[in-house]
Design an enzyme around this catalytic site. Structure first.
Site, PDB file in Angstrom:
ATOM      1  N   CYS A 135       0.838  -1.204   0.000  1.00 46.66           N
ATOM      2  CA  CYS A 135       0.000   0.000   0.000  1.00 46.66           C
ATOM      3  C   CYS A 135       0.874   1.256   0.000  1.00 46.66           C
ATOM      4  CB  CYS A 135      -0.933  -0.022   1.217  1.00 46.66           C
ATOM      5  SG  CYS A 135      -2.158   1.295   1.229  1.00 46.66           S
ATOM      6  N   CYS A 136       1.903   1.284   0.850  1.00 53.25           N
ATOM      7  CA  CYS A 136       2.814   2.442   0.874  1.00 53.25           C
ATOM      8  C   CYS A 136       3.572   2.569  -0.445  1.00 53.25           C
ATOM      9  CB  CYS A 136       3.813   2.311   2.022  1.00 53.25           C
ATOM     10  SG  CYS A 136       3.196   2.806   3.632  1.00 53.25           S
ATOM     11  N   CYS A 218      -0.999   8.345   7.486  1.00 57.20           N
ATOM     12  CA  CYS A 218      -2.364   8.079   7.029  1.00 57.20           C
ATOM     13  C   CYS A 218      -3.237   7.662   8.217  1.00 57.20           C
ATOM     14  CB  CYS A 218      -2.347   6.953   6.005  1.00 57.20           C
ATOM     15  SG  CYS A 218      -1.515   7.380   4.473  1.00 57.20           S
ATOM     16  N   CYS A 221      -3.404   4.017   9.591  1.00 56.20           N
ATOM     17  CA  CYS A 221      -2.137   3.467  10.084  1.00 56.20           C
ATOM     18  C   CYS A 221      -1.521   4.329  11.184  1.00 56.20           C
ATOM     19  CB  CYS A 221      -1.145   3.308   8.932  1.00 56.20           C
ATOM     20  SG  CYS A 221      -1.752   2.258   7.609  1.00 56.20           S
ATOM     21  N   CYS A 244       7.621   4.255   5.912  1.00 54.47           N
ATOM     22  CA  CYS A 244       6.797   3.999   4.730  1.00 54.47           C
ATOM     23  C   CYS A 244       7.614   3.598   3.510  1.00 54.47           C
ATOM     24  CB  CYS A 244       5.947   5.217   4.402  1.00 54.47           C
ATOM     25  SG  CYS A 244       6.918   6.674   4.000  1.00 54.47           S
TER      26      CYS A 244
HETATM   27 FE1  SF4 Z   1      -1.413   2.766   2.919  1.00 49.18          FE
HETATM   28 FE2  SF4 Z   1      -1.112   3.024   5.572  1.00 49.18          FE
HETATM   29 FE3  SF4 Z   1       0.980   3.351   3.902  1.00 49.18          FE
HETATM   30 FE4  SF4 Z   1      -0.966   5.159   4.003  1.00 49.18          FE
HETATM   31  S1  SF4 Z   1       0.491   4.633   5.658  1.00 49.18           S
HETATM   32  S2  SF4 Z   1      -0.029   4.392   2.156  1.00 49.18           S
HETATM   33  S3  SF4 Z   1      -2.791   3.836   4.307  1.00 49.18           S
HETATM   34  S4  SF4 Z   1      -0.185   1.449   4.304  1.00 49.18           S
END
Ligand code: SF4
Length: 248
Positions: A135-136, A218, A221, A244
């Protein structure tokens, strides 16, 4: 900070349209990294602006606007890059909007290739729960890499006092993955220096920092931390993930 140097920084903006080769950039890092290690943050920003012109930008997570404030005073109109992941707290988006409205900066809002809905459709809902690294990678690392394509150097708000693995954050370093110069003007600043600067300059701060969120990422998280806890322990809590990926 001296007036002539500031003037030089302004005059040189836009003077390097094609950018420098990685070899030239690394040469600059090896010379100026040591030279600027003990320099004040304003002087480091001045040097970067004078050296890279409009191929230098500042990034901000909008936890606070200290770096954006410093940079806007040294180089009015400087590009401030914000990674709009689609998962931010409303307070973070509000801080971004307030920075754009009140500071002499060019806010560059960077979004991922896919919206959250498109990502959900391809990878399944709430990828951050199952694979936060992916996701990151999709919502932060790749968008930042693409956004920095037009720059030779980027400034971050990294501070050595923040976490143990940031201890070695150089003031002027080489970001090998991106083949860019990475500038951290606040690397040597203590928490107290940050607080003093915010107080003395009336700098915008994300209201969440006064509500138990000393480190803000985010929303899915990031959780509140208790007094005395590691300030970054609220990030990806309950997992081994601590960064991240944009700084590694
Ligand atoms: Fe995705 Fe969490 Fe990374 Fe944001 S901090 S990009 S929601 S995994």
């Amino acid at each position: 900070m001296t007036a002539p140097a500031t003037e030089a920084a302004r005059n040189n903006r836009g003077s390097h349209p094609g950018g420098r080769s990685p070899e030239e950039l690394r040469e600059l890092v090896s010379h100026w990294g040591a030279e600027l290690e003990l320099a004040p943050a304003e002087v480091i920003i001045e040097w970067a602006a004078a050296t890279f012109g409009d191929r230098f930008c500042v990034t901000s997570s909008m936890a606070d606007a200290v770096l954006a404030d410093l940079a806007s005073k040294v180089v009015p109109g400087i590009d401030v890059v914000f990674l709009d992941t689609g998962y931010h707290f409303a307070e973070t988006i509000g801080t971004r909007d307030a920075v754009e409205a009140t500071m002499d900066v060019n806010l560059v809002n960077v979004t991922p290739e896919q919206s959250v809905a498109e990502q959900d459709a391809e990878y399944g809902k709430d990828l951050f729960r199952r694979d936060p690294d992916l996701c990151c990678a999709l919502r932060k690392v790749a968008p930042l890499r693409d956004a920095l394509a037009g720059y030779d150097a980027w400034a971050t708000g990294l501070r050595r006092a923040e976490t143990h693995n940031r201890v070695i954050a150089p003031v002027v370093g080489w970001d090998a993955k991106k083949a860019k110069v990475k500038v951290s003007p606040l690397a040597r600043w203590t928490d107290q220096q940050v607080d003093d600067y915010i107080r003395d300059n009336g700098v915008l701060v994300n209201p969440l920092t006064y509500d138990g969120y000393p480190s803000i990422g985010c929303a899915p998280c990031t959780r509140r931390v208790a007094p005395g806890e590691d300030p970054r322990s609220g990030r990806w809590a309950g997992t081994n993930k601590t960064e991240c990926g944009i700084h590694s």
